[in-house]
Design an enzyme around this catalytic site. Structure first.
Site, PDB file in Angstrom:
ATOM      1  N   CYS A  37       0.874  -1.010   0.253  1.00 18.24           N
ATOM      2  CA  CYS A  37       0.109   0.124   0.263  1.00 18.24           C
ATOM      3  C   CYS A  37       1.248   0.910  -0.007  1.00 18.24           C
ATOM      4  O   CYS A  37       0.269   2.877   0.138  1.00 18.24           O
ATOM      5  CB  CYS A  37      -0.849  -0.217   1.467  1.00 18.24           C
ATOM      6  SG  CYS A  37      -2.197  -0.792   0.912  1.00 18.24           S
ATOM      7  N   HIS A  43      -2.563   3.334  -5.787  1.00 16.93           N
ATOM      8  CA  HIS A  43      -2.968   2.698  -6.319  1.00 16.93           C
ATOM      9  C   HIS A  43      -4.382   2.155  -6.002  1.00 16.93           C
ATOM     10  O   HIS A  43      -5.229   3.243  -5.084  1.00 16.93           O
ATOM     11  CB  HIS A  43      -2.474   0.934  -5.135  1.00 16.93           C
ATOM     12  CG  HIS A  43      -2.767   0.832  -4.114  1.00 16.93           C
ATOM     13  ND1 HIS A  43      -2.092   1.866  -3.705  1.00 16.93           N
ATOM     14  CD2 HIS A  43      -4.231   0.679  -3.164  1.00 16.93           C
ATOM     15  CE1 HIS A  43      -2.402   1.474  -2.318  1.00 16.93           C
ATOM     16  NE2 HIS A  43      -3.501   1.128  -2.060  1.00 16.93           N
ATOM     17  N   HIS A  45      -9.086   1.720  -4.946  1.00 20.82           N
ATOM     18  CA  HIS A  45      -9.950   0.386  -4.448  1.00 20.82           C
ATOM     19  C   HIS A  45     -10.972   0.974  -4.798  1.00 20.82           C
ATOM     20  O   HIS A  45     -11.555   2.792  -5.602  1.00 20.82           O
ATOM     21  CB  HIS A  45     -10.085   0.867  -3.542  1.00 20.82           C
ATOM     22  CG  HIS A  45      -8.762   0.833  -2.112  1.00 20.82           C
ATOM     23  ND1 HIS A  45      -8.896  -0.360  -2.734  1.00 20.82           N
ATOM     24  CD2 HIS A  45      -7.425   0.946  -1.893  1.00 20.82           C
ATOM     25  CE1 HIS A  45      -7.003  -1.197  -1.537  1.00 20.82           C
ATOM     26  NE2 HIS A  45      -7.331   0.028  -1.177  1.00 20.82           N
ATOM     27  N   ASP A  83     -14.994  10.927  -5.658  1.00 23.76           N
ATOM     28  CA  ASP A  83     -14.787   9.673  -7.004  1.00 23.76           C
ATOM     29  C   ASP A  83     -13.913  10.639  -7.564  1.00 23.76           C
ATOM     30  O   ASP A  83     -13.483  11.241  -7.810  1.00 23.76           O
ATOM     31  CB  ASP A  83     -16.207   9.959  -6.925  1.00 23.76           C
ATOM     32  CG  ASP A  83     -16.364   8.282  -8.050  1.00 23.76           C
ATOM     33  OD1 ASP A  83     -15.674   7.793  -8.212  1.00 23.76           O
ATOM     34  OD2 ASP A  83     -17.527   9.254  -8.718  1.00 23.76           O
ATOM     35  N   HIS A  84     -13.430   9.448  -8.250  1.00 25.09           N
ATOM     36  CA  HIS A  84     -12.643   9.232  -9.571  1.00 25.09           C
ATOM     37  C   HIS A  84     -11.181  10.694  -9.372  1.00 25.09           C
ATOM     38  O   HIS A  84     -10.401  11.354  -9.612  1.00 25.09           O
ATOM     39  CB  HIS A  84     -12.398   9.288 -10.238  1.00 25.09           C
ATOM     40  CG  HIS A  84     -13.964   8.249 -11.349  1.00 25.09           C
ATOM     41  ND1 HIS A  84     -14.138   7.869 -10.062  1.00 25.09           N
ATOM     42  CD2 HIS A  84     -13.146   7.656 -11.700  1.00 25.09           C
ATOM     43  CE1 HIS A  84     -14.735   7.028 -11.799  1.00 25.09           C
ATOM     44  NE2 HIS A  84     -13.881   6.686 -12.198  1.00 25.09           N
ATOM     45  N   GLU A 128     -13.165  -1.342   2.312  1.00 20.68           N
ATOM     46  CA  GLU A 128     -11.709  -0.657   1.004  1.00 20.68           C
ATOM     47  C   GLU A 128     -12.165  -1.600   0.474  1.00 20.68           C
ATOM     48  O   GLU A 128     -11.381  -1.533  -1.075  1.00 20.68           O
ATOM     49  CB  GLU A 128     -10.732  -0.391   2.093  1.00 20.68           C
ATOM     50  CG  GLU A 128      -9.631   0.065   1.450  1.00 20.68           C
ATOM     51  CD  GLU A 128      -7.978   0.860   1.738  1.00 20.68           C
ATOM     52  OE1 GLU A 128      -8.169   1.966   2.023  1.00 20.68           O
ATOM     53  OE2 GLU A 128      -7.998  -0.836   2.704  1.00 20.68           O
TER      54      GLU A 128
HETATM   55 ZN   LIG Z   1      -4.966   0.983  -0.620  1.00 20.92          ZN
END
Ligand SMILES: [Zn+2]
Length: 139
Positions: A37, A43, A45, A83-84, A128
């Site tokens: 992470c 990264h 989710h 969001d995004h 998550e």
């Molecule tokens: Zn994460």
């Protein structure tokens, strides 16, 4: 019927990127603490948030809170900001905060709670992943 306490929930979804990284720790310490992470380029989710409001059903409407209103509050005061987005850099209310699920759910509470005028905000649950989720009850 107005003495009944009923818990009303609304679910919402958002997709966002983050990196778990504390600037006062070395790369090696961040890797040891946050494992993959802490990947330098982040990264993503697909998060799910569940907001629960508790209260007595209104004697006329029968609602604790109109779910259309709750949806609008969640969208306007939380989802549209995250969001995004990159949660490390793009979200005003997450500045300087490591965007763990724990910190995101607490920030979500602070964003939404002032706008709940029917019933009272009882719990926010943030997924998550399918298996990993946190809850915050304002304590
Ligand atoms: Zn994460």
């Amino acid at each position: 019927m107005t003495s009944l306490k009923v818990y009303v929930s609304r679910k919402a979804h958002f997709s966002a990127a983050h990196r778990l990284y504390h600037p006062s720790l070395s790369e090696a310490e961040n890797l040891a603490l946050f494992d993959k992470c802490s990947n330098a380029n982040g990264h993503g989710h697909n998060y799910t948030v569940e907001v629960t409001v508790a209260g007595n059903p209104d004697p006329i409407s029968g609602y604790v809170i109109d779910l259309k209103k709750l949806k609008r509050i969640i969208d306007e005061h939380f989802i549209q900001f995250v969001d995004h987005k990159n949660l490390n850099t793009d979200v005003p209310f997450l500045q300087g905060i490591i965007p763990t699920a724990e910190n995101i759910v607490a920030a979500c509470w602070l964003q939404i709670q002032p706008h709940i005028n029917e019933g009272s905000l009882y719990c926010i649950r943030l997924y998550e992943t399918e298996n990993n989720f946190v809850e915050y009850k304002g304590e």
